[in-house]
Design a protein around this motif. Structure first.
Motif, PDB file in Angstrom:
ATOM      1  N   SER A 135       0.830  -1.209   0.000  1.00 54.46           N
ATOM      2  CA  SER A 135       0.000   0.000   0.000  1.00 54.46           C
ATOM      3  C   SER A 135       0.861   1.254   0.000  1.00 54.46           C
ATOM      4  N   VAL A 136       1.927   1.241   0.788  1.00 51.76           N
ATOM      5  CA  VAL A 136       2.843   2.383   0.831  1.00 51.76           C
ATOM      6  C   VAL A 136       3.449   2.634  -0.539  1.00 51.76           C
ATOM      7  N   TYR A 193      -3.667   2.678   5.610  1.00 52.94           N
ATOM      8  CA  TYR A 193      -3.945   1.596   6.559  1.00 52.94           C
ATOM      9  C   TYR A 193      -5.243   0.872   6.213  1.00 52.94           C
ATOM     10  N   PHE A 194      -6.242   1.610   5.770  1.00 51.82           N
ATOM     11  CA  PHE A 194      -7.507   0.971   5.430  1.00 51.82           C
ATOM     12  C   PHE A 194      -7.328  -0.025   4.283  1.00 51.82           C
ATOM     13  N   ILE A 195      -6.690   0.417   3.195  1.00 48.54           N
ATOM     14  CA  ILE A 195      -6.469  -0.476   2.048  1.00 48.54           C
ATOM     15  C   ILE A 195      -5.620  -1.677   2.465  1.00 48.54           C
ATOM     16  N   ALA A 196      -4.590  -1.434   3.294  1.00 51.22           N
ATOM     17  CA  ALA A 196      -3.711  -2.519   3.731  1.00 51.22           C
ATOM     18  C   ALA A 196      -4.465  -3.540   4.579  1.00 51.22           C
ATOM     19  N   ILE A 197      -5.312  -3.059   5.472  1.00 49.93           N
ATOM     20  CA  ILE A 197      -6.053  -3.963   6.360  1.00 49.93           C
ATOM     21  C   ILE A 197      -7.034  -4.823   5.567  1.00 49.93           C
ATOM     22  N   ILE A 198      -7.797  -4.193   4.668  1.00 51.31           N
ATOM     23  CA  ILE A 198      -8.753  -4.966   3.872  1.00 51.31           C
ATOM     24  C   ILE A 198      -8.017  -5.942   2.957  1.00 51.31           C
ATOM     25  N   ASP A 228      -3.602 -14.801  -2.096  1.00 47.48           N
ATOM     26  CA  ASP A 228      -2.633 -14.560  -1.028  1.00 47.48           C
ATOM     27  C   ASP A 228      -2.069 -13.145  -1.040  1.00 47.48           C
ATOM     28  N   PHE A 229      -2.202 -12.452  -2.155  1.00 44.79           N
ATOM     29  CA  PHE A 229      -1.789 -11.052  -2.226  1.00 44.79           C
ATOM     30  C   PHE A 229      -2.907 -10.274  -2.906  1.00 44.79           C
ATOM     31  N   SER A 230      -3.881  -9.843  -2.122  1.00 41.47           N
ATOM     32  CA  SER A 230      -5.098  -9.210  -2.645  1.00 41.47           C
ATOM     33  C   SER A 230      -5.090  -7.688  -2.546  1.00 41.47           C
ATOM     34  N   THR A 231      -4.049  -7.112  -1.969  1.00 39.05           N
ATOM     35  CA  THR A 231      -4.012  -5.666  -1.789  1.00 39.05           C
ATOM     36  C   THR A 231      -4.164  -4.892  -3.099  1.00 39.05           C
ATOM     37  N   PRO A 232      -3.463  -5.259  -4.190  1.00 39.53           N
ATOM     38  CA  PRO A 232      -3.658  -4.491  -5.431  1.00 39.53           C
ATOM     39  C   PRO A 232      -5.090  -4.570  -5.956  1.00 39.53           C
ATOM     40  N   LEU A 254      10.947  -4.918  -3.236  1.00 33.91           N
ATOM     41  CA  LEU A 254      10.367  -3.869  -4.072  1.00 33.91           C
ATOM     42  C   LEU A 254      10.289  -2.545  -3.319  1.00 33.91           C
ATOM     43  N   TYR A 255      10.004  -2.624  -2.037  1.00 30.38           N
ATOM     44  CA  TYR A 255       9.918  -1.399  -1.226  1.00 30.38           C
ATOM     45  C   TYR A 255      11.268  -0.673  -1.199  1.00 30.38           C
TER      46      TYR A 255
END
Length: 505
Positions: free
Chosen positions: A77-78, A92-97, A328-332, A124-125
């Motif tokens: 998210s960052v 934080y909201f996007i990261a938590i969901i 397993d990686f749904s943030t995007p 990547l960060y």
């Protein structure tokens, strides 16, 4: 998560990585001393808590799963918010969901897919936080390298990051990444050459993972998910367009998330796993739509290419002979849902955020009522810590409890034993060393070394405990020729409810 972490245990997957960690902790070198068909960094990583505490290392690793998912969801998210210049208050909201969707009802356990995501995002960060500093590029490359050492599917990600740098015309950063990546790879291969394990490493890496795995899980599963749901996709797009046109963007965002939650709840209610991606392909579909959005936006705005990189990492995670889904990686995916709903004015009302968070927490609660391959949460009242100190705080059902109790009695009677084909935590909890180094003894995991393992069992005079699978949901015994060999050619000396005991004739 503190509440649900201790509940449930399963004798196979939940120890398949950690069982190898225990062997490595006891001096076994991967590929040379035992067969392992993936790069071996994951079991090494999960062996580290053993150096702090042997008794609580497994519990630490269970909670580490949650920590890893939330960490890489936050860092992703960052990264995305920085490139897309979105208001930081929503990170934080996007990261938590994103983390809650990624976790869904997945068992908290060491797993190489999660490790690959974790280290890849860290890499990547560091590379994207400031691509002008050479030491950050090298540090980031190191973590990308560690991610690739968790599973073959993550081999794709470092080159994709390199292409991302080239596309952004950051050629100096690309050159540093390439040179340092080659150096790290050379040191790794040199280590295995020094340990007389290089040839075995190369042979075992590609003994089971083939091009068909890439085609079936990396391409075909996405195609089938879209094919089987074409009508629903069209219907959903029309419904989304109508909702967005005639209601507010906040209500549209809420409606989309309610839809995702309802699908999850339906799957949990039907006791269906998201593993069956072709049949239950909502995550595949959302991934494909999200990638399409990122590609179209990237044509007009270069900054959106960061989304392509994040979606490519989800894709790497989905290439698997086991759990082949990008969930397993749904943030995007969650971020793109928000971008489509809110557009350039990226503002999420606080009460909408609270409602959406509660919805996903509720699905998490409901999904974990039946832990992975376990009974209902209400039946998990048997403390395994009463049998094995290393399973303190872990609770299971009555049948599994008595199976572990039987193992305790047998392990006190025999000291040179192995368990076939798949009770992967057996040697860790009994504080013994596996004489053959392999706890997951299925055909494809032995990398065509069946005859070597037959000889090893005989030469080391090993007593073999065979799990009884007559009434098991999966007859694993038929999937392990090593097990079939023992039951067909060795002498049965004891038979109990859960195990049979064999010695060589």
């Amino acid at each position: 998560m503190l509440v649900y972490g201790p509940y449930g245990i399963e004798e196979g997957d939940m120890g398949s990585i950690f069982g190898i960690s225990w062997s490595m902790y006891n001096g076994y070198f991967p590929h040379r001393d035992f067969v392992y068909i993936k790069p071996a960094f994951s079991p090494f990583f999960h062996s580290l808590p053993l150096y702090i505490t042997e008794n609580y290392a497994y519990l630490i690793n269970r909670y580490l799963y949650f920590a890893q998912v939330f960490s890489y969801s936050y860092l992703a998210s960052v990264i995305a918010f920085k490139f897309l210049q979105l208001p930081k208050k929503h990170i934080y909201f996007i990261a938590i969901i994103g983390a809650l969707v990624s976790i869904h009802n997945y068992p908290p356990m060491p797993w190489n897919t999660i490790d690959g995501l974790f280290f890849s995002i860290i890499g990547l960060y560091f590379i994207t936080i400031n691509s002008k500093k050479w030491w950050l590029i090298i540090l980031g490359t190191f973590f990308l390298f560690l991610g690739a050492l968790c599973k073959q599917s993550f081999y794709f990600f470092p080159p994709l990051v390199g292409l991302f740098l080239v596309y952004r015309k950051e050629l100096r950063a690309f050159l540093i990444l390439t040179i340092s990546g080659l150096l790290f790879s050379s040191f790794y291969l040199l280590l295995f050459w020094w340990q007389n394990a290089l040839q075995q490493f190369i042979e075992q890496m590609f003994s089971f993972t083939s091009g068909s795995s890439l085609l079936d899980t990396g391409i075909k599963s996405y195609y089938l998910a879209i094919k089987f749901h074409a009508f629903y996709i069209v219907f959903g797009i029309i419904g989304f367009w109508i909702t967005k046109k005639y209601t507010s963007k906040h209500l549209t965002f809420l409606s989309v998330n309610i839809f995702i939650v309802l699908v999850f709840v339906w799957l949990y209610y039907k006791h269906q796993s998201l593993y069956y991606s072709a049949k239950y392909g909502i995550i595949h579909i959302l991934w494909a739509l999200g990638l399409l959005y990122a590609l179209i936006k990237s044509i007009y705005h270069k900054k959106y290419t960061i989304l392509i990189i994040l979606f490519s990492l989800s894709w790497c995670a989905s290439i698997s002979n086991g759990y082949n889904t990008p969930i397993d990686f749904s943030t995007p995916t969650i971020l793109v849902v928000a971008l489509i709903c809110f557009g350039k004015v990226f503002t999420i009302k606080k009460w909408h955020a609270i409602i959406v968070t509660v919805l996903y927490l509720s699905t998490f609660y409901y999904g974990y009522q039946i832990p992975y391959r376990e009974q209902h949460r209400s039946e998990l009242n048997y403390p395994l810590g009463n049998l094995f100190p290393r399973l303190k705080t872990i609770y299971t059902n009555k049948k599994t409890y008595h199976k572990f109790k039987e193992l305790k009695n047998l392990s006190s009677k025999y000291d040179n034993f192995t368990i076939l084909p798949s009770m992967t935590l057996g040697h860790y909890i009994t504080n013994t060393t596996n004489p053959i180094g392999v706890d997951w003894a299925f055909n494809h995991h032995l990398a065509n070394k069946l005859e070597d393992y037959k000889k090893m069992l005989s030469d080391k005079n090993v007593v073999v405990f065979i799990e009884n699978f007559e009434n098991h949901r999966d007859n694993y015994e038929d999937s392990s020729l090593l097990t079939v060999y023992v039951t067909s050619h060795w002498k049965l000396i004891e038979k109990h409810k859960h195990f049979r005991v064999y010695q060589k004739p």
